[in-house]
Design a protein around this motif. Structure first.
Motif, PDB file in Angstrom:
ATOM      1  N   LEU A  35      12.157  11.209 -10.657  1.00 25.33           N
ATOM      2  CA  LEU A  35      12.019  11.514  -9.236  1.00 25.33           C
ATOM      3  C   LEU A  35      10.559  11.548  -8.776  1.00 25.33           C
ATOM      4  CD1 LEU A  35      14.718  14.311  -8.779  1.00 25.33           C
ATOM      5  CD2 LEU A  35      14.873  11.884  -8.177  1.00 25.33           C
ATOM      6  N   VAL A  36       9.652  11.892  -9.685  1.00 22.14           N
ATOM      7  CA  VAL A  36       8.241  12.003  -9.297  1.00 22.14           C
ATOM      8  C   VAL A  36       7.650  10.648  -8.904  1.00 22.14           C
ATOM      9  CG1 VAL A  36       5.943  12.728 -10.032  1.00 22.14           C
ATOM     10  CG2 VAL A  36       7.934  14.083 -10.680  1.00 22.14           C
ATOM     11  N   PRO A  37       7.791   9.593  -9.706  1.00 23.71           N
ATOM     12  CA  PRO A  37       7.270   8.285  -9.260  1.00 23.71           C
ATOM     13  C   PRO A  37       7.955   7.772  -7.991  1.00 23.71           C
ATOM     14  CG  PRO A  37       7.698   8.267 -11.611  1.00 23.71           C
ATOM     15  CD  PRO A  37       8.308   9.529 -11.075  1.00 23.71           C
ATOM     16  N   ILE A  38       9.250   8.051  -7.858  1.00 22.16           N
ATOM     17  CA  ILE A  38       9.958   7.620  -6.650  1.00 22.16           C
ATOM     18  C   ILE A  38       9.407   8.349  -5.427  1.00 22.16           C
ATOM     19  CG2 ILE A  38      12.187   7.638  -5.456  1.00 22.16           C
ATOM     20  CD1 ILE A  38      13.507   7.216  -8.185  1.00 22.16           C
ATOM     21  N   GLY A  39       9.152   9.655  -5.574  1.00 18.74           N
ATOM     22  CA  GLY A  39       8.571  10.429  -4.470  1.00 18.74           C
ATOM     23  C   GLY A  39       7.182   9.941  -4.114  1.00 18.74           C
ATOM     24  N   ASP A  40       6.395   9.605  -5.120  1.00 19.06           N
ATOM     25  CA  ASP A  40       5.045   9.076  -4.891  1.00 19.06           C
ATOM     26  C   ASP A  40       5.121   7.761  -4.118  1.00 19.06           C
ATOM     27  OD1 ASP A  40       2.288   8.971  -5.026  1.00 19.06           O
ATOM     28  OD2 ASP A  40       2.236   8.151  -7.058  1.00 19.06           O
ATOM     29  N   PHE A  41       6.034   6.901  -4.523  1.00 15.13           N
ATOM     30  CA  PHE A  41       6.213   5.614  -3.852  1.00 15.13           C
ATOM     31  C   PHE A  41       6.670   5.808  -2.406  1.00 15.13           C
ATOM     32  CE2 PHE A  41       9.063   2.153  -2.574  1.00 15.13           C
ATOM     33  CZ  PHE A  41       8.225   1.057  -2.704  1.00 15.13           C
ATOM     34  N   ALA A  42       7.638   6.701  -2.196  1.00 14.78           N
ATOM     35  CA  ALA A  42       8.177   6.938  -0.850  1.00 14.78           C
ATOM     36  C   ALA A  42       7.101   7.497   0.080  1.00 14.78           C
ATOM     37  CB  ALA A  42       9.368   7.896  -0.924  1.00 14.78           C
TER      38      ALA A  42
ATOM     39  N   TRP B 228      -3.311   1.385   1.130  1.00 13.14           N
ATOM     40  CA  TRP B 228      -2.080   2.121   0.850  1.00 13.14           C
ATOM     41  C   TRP B 228      -0.904   1.164   0.651  1.00 13.14           C
ATOM     42  CZ3 TRP B 228      -1.162   7.575   0.720  1.00 13.14           C
ATOM     43  CH2 TRP B 228      -2.327   8.345   0.839  1.00 13.14           C
ATOM     44  N   THR B 229      -0.898   0.066   1.399  1.00 12.27           N
ATOM     45  CA  THR B 229       0.168  -0.921   1.223  1.00 12.27           C
ATOM     46  C   THR B 229       0.025  -1.636  -0.110  1.00 12.27           C
ATOM     47  OG1 THR B 229       0.260  -1.251   3.631  1.00 12.27           O
ATOM     48  CG2 THR B 229       1.289  -2.924   2.254  1.00 12.27           C
ATOM     49  N   SER B 230      -1.206  -1.952  -0.493  1.00 15.94           N
ATOM     50  CA  SER B 230      -1.444  -2.653  -1.758  1.00 15.94           C
ATOM     51  C   SER B 230      -0.988  -1.819  -2.950  1.00 15.94           C
ATOM     52  CB  SER B 230      -2.925  -2.996  -1.899  1.00 15.94           C
ATOM     53  OG  SER B 230      -3.348  -3.848  -0.856  1.00 15.94           O
ATOM     54  N   ASN B 231      -1.132  -0.517  -2.851  1.00 17.03           N
ATOM     55  CA  ASN B 231      -0.782   0.347  -3.973  1.00 17.03           C
ATOM     56  C   ASN B 231       0.727   0.469  -4.168  1.00 17.03           C
ATOM     57  OD1 ASN B 231      -1.587   1.897  -6.146  1.00 17.03           O
ATOM     58  ND2 ASN B 231      -1.751   3.793  -4.987  1.00 17.03           N
ATOM     59  N   LEU B 232       1.512   0.058  -3.188  1.00 18.37           N
ATOM     60  CA  LEU B 232       2.968   0.190  -3.292  1.00 18.37           C
ATOM     61  C   LEU B 232       3.519  -0.595  -4.487  1.00 18.37           C
ATOM     62  CD1 LEU B 232       4.064  -0.049   0.452  1.00 18.37           C
ATOM     63  CD2 LEU B 232       4.085   1.968  -1.015  1.00 18.37           C
ATOM     64  N   TRP B 233       2.952  -1.772  -4.742  1.00 19.03           N
ATOM     65  CA  TRP B 233       3.459  -2.576  -5.848  1.00 19.03           C
ATOM     66  C   TRP B 233       3.256  -1.873  -7.181  1.00 19.03           C
ATOM     67  CZ3 TRP B 233       6.629  -5.762  -7.786  1.00 19.03           C
ATOM     68  CH2 TRP B 233       6.370  -6.405  -8.999  1.00 19.03           C
ATOM     69  N   PHE B 234       2.081  -1.291  -7.370  1.00 24.86           N
ATOM     70  CA  PHE B 234       1.786  -0.629  -8.644  1.00 24.86           C
ATOM     71  C   PHE B 234       2.606   0.653  -8.797  1.00 24.86           C
ATOM     72  CE2 PHE B 234      -2.041  -2.994  -7.409  1.00 24.86           C
ATOM     73  CZ  PHE B 234      -2.123  -3.854  -8.490  1.00 24.86           C
ATOM     74  N   LEU B 235       2.869   1.340  -7.695  1.00 18.20           N
ATOM     75  CA  LEU B 235       3.704   2.538  -7.765  1.00 18.20           C
ATOM     76  C   LEU B 235       5.169   2.171  -7.991  1.00 18.20           C
ATOM     77  CD1 LEU B 235       2.112   4.665  -4.897  1.00 18.20           C
ATOM     78  CD2 LEU B 235       1.734   4.863  -7.353  1.00 18.20           C
TER      79      LEU B 235
END
Length: 232
Positions: free
Chosen positions: A129-136, A205-212
């Protein structure tokens, strides 16, 4: 304390998700700081006697955050009158405050996220849930940065138009009754840079979405499924 320090993992800062978090931290500060620390002014010279060739009085109007220009009316005494007002038409505070609020919230969130990465990386890796929350949250902040940057860019255009000499003359009684001459115009380079920082934050912030996304179970399950299909 020693136990917490033993768990510190700075290597995550070398990974894209950690390194980009540092960029988000820096550019978030740059975005809201260039707005809140802004100061500029404009100056007019007024002739009390229209027949006199030399200006006799000087008026100065300040432009500062939060840019509630129409609510700020500086009173001056000049030409034997003590209640001249000098102001700029328009209230640009809502978009400015929205932009600053997004910057401050993003800055605080990055601090929390970096603390999570460095001190509780095991929780990040073992709790789905933590990585998903970070991504969201990154999706939300990317949208907020885009909305705030567009809104602030529009208000900045309005503020620049409102501080043009012709508009200042139009809305100030002193220039309606006495000849006014333009002396100093406000400089908005710092605020223009804030808009640039805002859209840079959108990109970062958009670029980081792929890595998250690669840290979430959705990506890992898909890659595991592709590996299974390949072996079969």
């Amino acid at each position: 304390m020693e136990g917490i320090l033993a768990q510190v993992n700075l290597s995550v800062l070398k990974e894209p998700r950690g390194f980009i978090k540092i960029l988000e931290f820096v550019f978030s500060i740059c975005a809201f700081a260039t707005v809140t620390s802004f100061y500029s002014y404009f100056t007019l010279e007024v002739k009390c006697n229209p027949l006199d060739e030399k200006p006799q009085e000087t008026f100065t109007g300040e432009i500062v955050y939060p840019f509630q220009s129409d609510r700020t009316r500086d009173t001056f005494s000049a030409c034997e009158t003590s209640d001249w007002n000098l102001h700029v038409e328009g209230d640009f505070s809502s978009d400015a405050r929205f932009f600053v609020a997004v910057g401050v919230l993003a800055f605080l969130y990055v601090l929390v996220a970096l603390g999570l990465y460095c001190f509780f990386n095991a929780l990040y890796e073992n709790n789905d849930l933590v990585p998903i929350g970070d991504f969201a949250l990154h999706v939300i902040f990317a949208i907020l940065w885009f909305a705030a940057s567009c809104a602030w860019a529009n208000s900045l255009t309005g503020l620049r138009n409102a501080t043009e000499f012709d508009n200042i003359k139009k809305y100030n009684d002193v220039c309606k009754k006495l000849p006014c001459l333009k002396v100093t115009e406000p400089h908005f380079g710092q605020l223009i840079s804030s808009v640039i920082f805002g859209f840079l934050n959108v990109f970062i912030w958009t670029s980081n979405l792929w890595f998250l996304y690669k840290e979430t179970r959705f990506y890992k399950d898909r890659k595991a499924g592709e590996a299974t299909d390949t072996t079969n």
